[in-house]
Design an enzyme around this catalytic site. Sequence first.
Site, mmCIF file in Angstrom:
data_model
loop_
_atom_site.group_PDB
_atom_site.id
_atom_site.type_symbol
_atom_site.label_atom_id
_atom_site.label_comp_id
_atom_site.label_asym_id
_atom_site.label_seq_id
_atom_site.Cartn_x
_atom_site.Cartn_y
_atom_site.Cartn_z
ATOM 1 N N ASP A 1 -2.548 -4.912 0.283
ATOM 2 C CA ASP A 1 -2.144 -6.190 0.855
ATOM 3 C C ASP A 1 -2.962 -6.600 2.077
ATOM 4 O OD1 ASP A 1 -1.015 -4.186 2.429
ATOM 5 O OD2 ASP A 1 1.050 -4.826 2.112
ATOM 6 N N GLN B 1 0.815 -1.210 0.000
ATOM 7 C CA GLN B 1 0.000 0.000 0.000
ATOM 8 C C GLN B 1 0.856 1.271 0.000
ATOM 9 O OE1 GLN B 1 -2.957 -1.670 3.246
ATOM 10 N NE2 GLN B 1 -3.912 0.017 2.166
ATOM 11 N N HIS B 2 0.202 2.375 -0.291
ATOM 12 C CA HIS B 2 0.702 3.734 -0.079
ATOM 13 C C HIS B 2 1.761 4.235 -1.060
ATOM 14 C CE1 HIS B 2 -1.344 3.058 3.643
ATOM 15 N NE2 HIS B 2 -0.374 2.371 4.195
#
Length: 476
Positions: free
Chosen positions: A238, A75-76
């Site tokens: 995830d 992520q991110h």
Amino acid sequence: MTPARTLVAGVDTSTQACKVVVRDAETGAPVRSGRAPHPAGTEVDPRAWEAAFTAAADAAGGLADVAALSIGGQQHGMVCLDDDGTVVRDALLWNDVRSAGAASDLIAELGDGDEATGRQAWADAVGLVPVASFTAAKLRWLADAEPGNADRTAAVCLPHDWLTWRLSAERGPGTLVTDRGDASGTAYWSARSGEYRLDLLELAMRGRRPAVPRVAGPAEQVGVLAGTSAVLGPGTGDNAAAALALAARPGDVIVSIGTSGVVSAVSTTAVADVTGTVAGFADATGNHLPLVATLNAARVLDAAATMLGVDHARLSDLALSAPPGAEGLVLVPYLEGERTPNLPRATGAVHGLTLRTATPAHLARAAVEGLLCGLADGIEAVVAQGVAVDRVLLIGGAAGSPAVQQLAPGIFGRPVLVPSPGEYVADGAARQAAWVLSGAAAPPEWALPGLQRFESAPTPGVRERYAQVRGRTDGQ
């Protein structure tokens, strides 16, 4: 003659590697798998992810017989594209901390210079309070440190969005797609409203407003895998993919004990924690996934085993041979600073060391209990947001420790279920692919093999003693 099985593939494009699993669409039975490494570091050329996917797919025997595919991913991360779809600069990953100052600036700016007001404003807007890992903070760093690259950025997306787009037969303008789970970790999309906050994206980019991916529905077909007839699912982040693999439902909390610790709970309602402890993420089914992350998890056990000169099996035996609470010996496991609570310069500490407790068994017990108490704090932070938690699903490398399994129910105060080790992110992506293929209202029911249930009487005294000494650990 046995009818041919319908196969689906799930991909985990994680920080360290790409994993591809192929499963039976109806039953979820594993068929084959492959893996390929990603480059080390916190700044990576996204083309390496595509190369690793190709290698992992080849290692899995190819995808020619697969009917659908979805991608779960880290992520991110920040992936910037220019007008031609070319990557502007190497992607910054979630664990790149150069954006820490940018996160603080964004909080202050939304609060007109007041941090408390800013935290409340961010929590109300998107259910998150910016930290270095979130995409918005990385975009602010880009705008300040590399304004030329910020000017060139025509679109911004996340790692799994980019890989789905690269694998799709259609890569024209406006074809970037994401999902609720991954979008909720950007800090410019709201899980509560289901909409982008483009004003916050513009704030992060200092007036620039690049295009963002369309947010697809949980089981929406978003394309076709190039060179095949396999349909593409929207994919997800995830943690949301792992929850989908585990068929987590409202009332479940997933505790993942890997390099870092993650506590995520499935909820039907969004949360907005002004402290920033609980991130108000979405899941991959239409629900919400409030989440707490810690820096110190399995490596606490690694460190204890190293100190005692034993392997992990012996460490577990030693821990189970000591009495509950290790007779007052407490290990506060802030070995690499800590994120929850936010003590980046903290160090670990041992309290209650006496002649009686100065034994390998007591230290082993204190290490396991300290690790679990930190995660229990995460569970209670989620509960404090009004989320019901009835049982715990325990995964990650340290979930296989008998001491962790047997001590966790007492410290968490809830039953603990431990499934067989697996590639939960890739498996969740595969389950999503099967869901997309079926067109059903809900994901297919796949068995969760090897599920073990652990229960024990609560041991509140262990957490009470931990809380007493944790409060004296400021680490500054």
